[in-house]
Design a protein around this motif. Sequence first.
Motif, PDB file in Angstrom:
ATOM      1  N   ALA A  56       0.836  -1.203   0.000  1.00  0.00           N
ATOM      2  CA  ALA A  56       0.000   0.000   0.000  1.00  0.00           C
ATOM      3  C   ALA A  56       0.873   1.256   0.000  1.00  0.00           C
ATOM      4  CB  ALA A  56      -0.925  -0.003   1.209  1.00  0.00           C
ATOM      5  N   LYS A  57       1.959   1.224   0.771  1.00  0.00           N
ATOM      6  CA  LYS A  57       2.879   2.361   0.849  1.00  0.00           C
ATOM      7  C   LYS A  57       3.538   2.597  -0.516  1.00  0.00           C
ATOM      8  CE  LYS A  57       6.608   3.726   3.974  1.00  0.00           C
ATOM      9  NZ  LYS A  57       7.447   3.227   5.057  1.00  0.00           N
ATOM     10  N   LYS A 110       1.007   4.082  -2.972  1.00  0.00           N
ATOM     11  CA  LYS A 110       0.784   5.506  -2.686  1.00  0.00           C
ATOM     12  C   LYS A 110       1.959   6.341  -3.214  1.00  0.00           C
ATOM     13  CE  LYS A 110      -0.284   8.726   1.077  1.00  0.00           C
ATOM     14  NZ  LYS A 110       0.256   9.836   0.353  1.00  0.00           N
ATOM     15  N   ARG A 111       3.163   5.833  -3.036  1.00  0.00           N
ATOM     16  CA  ARG A 111       4.354   6.538  -3.515  1.00  0.00           C
ATOM     17  C   ARG A 111       4.316   6.666  -5.044  1.00  0.00           C
ATOM     18  NH1 ARG A 111       8.436   3.308  -1.694  1.00  0.00           N
ATOM     19  NH2 ARG A 111       8.236   4.131   0.405  1.00  0.00           N
ATOM     20  N   ASP A 129       1.670   9.272  -6.008  1.00  0.00           N
ATOM     21  CA  ASP A 129       2.183  10.615  -5.737  1.00  0.00           C
ATOM     22  C   ASP A 129       3.216  11.038  -6.789  1.00  0.00           C
ATOM     23  OD1 ASP A 129       0.558  10.769  -3.555  1.00  0.00           O
ATOM     24  OD2 ASP A 129       2.139  10.398  -2.069  1.00  0.00           O
TER      25      ASP A 129
END
Length: 156
Positions: free
Chosen positions: A138-139, A142-143, A146
């Motif tokens: 998930a991280k 998201k990165r 972004d």
Amino acid sequence: MDVKGVKIVAKNSKAYHDYFVEDKYEAGIELAGTEVKSIRLGNVNLKDSYCLIKDGEMAVHGMHISPYEKGNIFNKDPRRPRRLLMHKREILRLFAKVKQDGYALVPLSIYFRGPRLKLEVGLCKGKKLYDKRDAAAAKDAKREIDRAMKSRRGGN
């Protein structure tokens, strides 16, 4: 901790990786004078620390406070257990949770609230390996999102 007069000294980022933090509590710490001076300089490590409740008292174990270099015979053992200061009712409520539901008490951060030193203790449940993988995925997603949004904005 975006409150005025709060200066965060150290965070336990490993705790957020290894546990689901269900609830957070604030506790005072019983320290010697040279330990407080050492913490003010940022010489504290919460990485492998944990809290235990024994005989109605809560203590943090494994928290490393480096000896104060300008100190003398008053320097204490860097890894000694330190008593946490909380209301008796709160400690008993936490003790019941830890015994019954399989929770762990993990120090999350140490900070100054005005002149007082406080420890943020989290009531945590352990993550399984697949939970850690999901969180990492998930991280990463998201990165990537972004990064894509940033390049899109910059390209216009």
